[in-house]
Design an enzyme around this catalytic site. Sequence first.
Site, short mmCIF file in Angstrom:
data_model
loop_
_atom_site.label_atom_id
_atom_site.label_comp_id
_atom_site.label_asym_id
_atom_site.label_seq_id
_atom_site.Cartn_x
_atom_site.Cartn_y
_atom_site.Cartn_z
N THR A 16 -30.83 1.29 10.86
CA THR A 16 -30.43 2.61 11.34
C THR A 16 -28.97 2.93 11.04
OG1 THR A 16 -32.00 2.39 13.12
CG2 THR A 16 -30.27 4.00 13.45
N THR A 92 -31.30 -3.57 13.81
CA THR A 92 -31.16 -4.36 15.04
C THR A 92 -32.43 -5.16 15.37
OG1 THR A 92 -31.85 -2.43 16.32
CG2 THR A 92 -29.47 -2.82 16.09
N1 ASP Z 1 -35.97 -0.35 12.89
C1 ASP Z 1 -34.55 -0.43 12.68
C2 ASP Z 1 -34.27 -1.76 12.00
O1 ASP Z 1 -34.29 -2.77 12.63
C3 ASP Z 1 -33.82 -0.30 13.95
C4 ASP Z 1 -32.34 -0.44 13.84
O2 ASP Z 1 -31.76 -0.53 12.80
O3 ASP Z 1 -31.70 -0.47 14.89
O4 ASP Z 1 -34.03 -1.76 10.83
#
Ligand code: ASP
Length: 354
Positions: A16, A92
């Site tokens: 993200t 994340t």
């Molecule tokens: N779905 C995303 C990922 O893990 C969520 C994020 O980046 O926070 O790539």
Amino acid sequence: MIDVNAHILLIYTGGTIGMVENPVTGSLEPFDFAHLNSHLPELQRFRFHVDHIVFDPVIDSSEITPEHWKKIVRTIEYNYHKYDGFVILHGTDTMAYTASALSFMIENLQKPVVLTGAQLPIGKLRTDAKENLITALEIAADKDVLGNPIVPEVCIFFQNDLLRGNRTTKVNADNFNAFKSYNYPNLGKSGIQIRYDKKVIHQPDYDKKTIFHYQLDTRIATLKLFPGINRQTVETILGLKNIKAIILETYGSGNAPLSPWFIRLVRETVKKGVVIVNITQCNTGMVDMHRYETGRELLKAGVVSGFDATFETAIAKLMFLVGHKYVKEDIQIRMRVPLIGEITRVEDRMNETI
Ligand code: ASP
């Protein structure tokens, strides 16, 4: 103290953090790192130098595999002598797995490797991305009076918290404080200043080399217990062909049902040569198979304690040990010993006997 001559390499893998909102369609798209400075004008105010590498393709971290971990480690190895520290931008969702894996794959790491990401894209008004990225870069460039990096370990920085990578778990899908280290203190905290807790930060041996490892084996399975789990489910998972290690997710201090069929299946699986590691479903505290009869039976059946390892770290460590082709007994021994601060050393539990 920030080293004004520091060179930091920013590695964008996806997630993200690197998204911006298309002003026309309103949808989120990966932003072009060539325009990093325009999205993050604050970068120009740093006195140190930041280069960046963007993975092609960038991925949502749910897509991460050990092949990506190798690619990250290869990128670090290739650039190791050119840079003082590394910041990895990562989704994340699986960041804690990646951080755990990197901690094993880079032996005697002597430079900061700081993973960070964001809950809101960098292009959003209320984003946490800028704060996380700017502070992660500062941590990577921070040195002590001798010129040694302050945090020469694989760590995660997220919303004020600097955490040991292989102790970290994602705990929140919505809020900015998305990560926690339940069983190891924070390495630092950012507020008006970044405050480090130096006594809990790992120090490498600067007289020895850094060694990069690429052997990982994914022949790992996991069995999560729940009241009423049926025999067929247990038989299927423990009976999987070509599996080298299984994580048994138990209750409390490492307890499981005493049903004779269950204990027998566990015993037979270990006898066949599979390593079974006991990890508790609790976030805090550690496995102690001596405490209850329900744990002792597992110990007698040949199950090895995972102590206070996170699930993420147990997975990564097993992939690493199986990848190095250790025999069952050697893996069992190494699971009980901290390789790089991933479990708490409890001397009286090191020689676990029945
Ligand atoms: N779905 C995303 C990922 O893990 C969520 C994020 O980046 O926070 O790539």
